[in-house]
Design a protein around this motif. Sequence first.
Motif, short mmCIF file in Angstrom:
data_model
loop_
_atom_site.label_atom_id
_atom_site.label_comp_id
_atom_site.label_asym_id
_atom_site.label_seq_id
_atom_site.Cartn_x
_atom_site.Cartn_y
_atom_site.Cartn_z
N SER A 13 90.77 102.45 97.79
CA SER A 13 91.33 101.10 97.84
C SER A 13 90.28 100.10 98.32
O SER A 13 90.18 98.98 97.80
N THR A 14 89.47 100.50 99.30
CA THR A 14 88.40 99.64 99.78
C THR A 14 87.41 99.34 98.66
O THR A 14 86.98 98.19 98.48
N HIS A 15 87.04 100.36 97.90
CA HIS A 15 86.13 100.15 96.77
C HIS A 15 86.70 99.14 95.79
O HIS A 15 85.97 98.27 95.27
N GLU A 16 87.99 99.23 95.53
CA GLU A 16 88.62 98.30 94.59
C GLU A 16 88.62 96.86 95.13
O GLU A 16 88.39 95.91 94.38
N VAL A 17 88.85 96.72 96.42
CA VAL A 17 88.85 95.39 97.02
C VAL A 17 87.46 94.77 96.95
O VAL A 17 87.30 93.59 96.60
N ILE A 18 86.44 95.57 97.27
CA ILE A 18 85.08 95.06 97.20
C ILE A 18 84.74 94.65 95.77
O ILE A 18 84.13 93.59 95.53
N TRP A 19 85.13 95.47 94.82
CA TRP A 19 84.89 95.13 93.41
C TRP A 19 85.59 93.83 93.04
O TRP A 19 85.01 92.98 92.36
N ALA A 20 86.82 93.65 93.50
CA ALA A 20 87.57 92.43 93.19
C ALA A 20 86.87 91.19 93.75
O ALA A 20 86.73 90.17 93.06
N VAL A 21 86.41 91.27 94.99
CA VAL A 21 85.75 90.11 95.60
C VAL A 21 84.41 89.82 94.93
O VAL A 21 84.07 88.66 94.67
N LEU A 22 83.65 90.88 94.64
CA LEU A 22 82.37 90.66 93.96
C LEU A 22 82.59 90.05 92.57
O LEU A 22 81.77 89.24 92.11
N THR A 23 83.67 90.44 91.91
CA THR A 23 83.98 89.87 90.60
C THR A 23 84.18 88.36 90.71
O THR A 23 83.65 87.58 89.91
N VAL A 24 84.92 87.94 91.74
CA VAL A 24 85.17 86.51 91.94
C VAL A 24 83.87 85.81 92.36
O VAL A 24 83.54 84.72 91.87
#
Length: 215
Positions: free
Chosen positions: A147-158
């Motif tokens: 879940s942490t990996h997904e959150v980091i990916w989401a923020v980096l995407t933005v």
Amino acid sequence: MTKTTTVATIFGPVRVQHLERASPELAMVRYQVAARVYAVEGNQVAGMLAISPAYDDQEWGDINLGAEKIRALIPTRFSVFFGRGGSSRPLPDGTPVRHSPILTIDGAEVQAPGLTLARGGDTTDFPVTIRTGDWTSKPASALVAASTHEVIWAVLTVHEADTDRVSDADRAYARYRTPDRRASTERDLRAALRLRDQIQERINRLEAYLTTTRS
């Protein structure tokens, strides 16, 4: 107030909002140079994290010359900061202690100290720990790590989608880091020049012997 962007992840939507430096939420957050801080909210996800530029320096090794640090001219990676790594207790005079952005996943305060990631690259290959005390932590469960990996990916995407914001941060970071990077380069150059002089002296001795003994 900046807009909120919703990013779909395998654990559900994550809402990402860039926080301006004057935001009340950042009053006690330790702010790195050129960092951009984002608030996140989603399924069992809450808190914030910071993204700042990072250089992709390389170390080249030579058995005779030793190691050489090849310094990048521009930042090409991101440093990602979240999770307290030490005591958050007030100072003896009662002054509150500033801390890194706090990110909680499934109720646990997650950490990934020293995390740097390639731009546009894989954001799932890094260890995640959870804070268990002022100076202690333990590995996060597989679910919390994923879940942490997904959150980091989401923020980096933005973050990466706002090219002006990324460019502004890169320029500010480069200006801040140039003096210390030039100073360390000058130290390495002085060492290389000393080595050059030593090698030249050896060359001179070898050539002198050959000249003297030549028939």
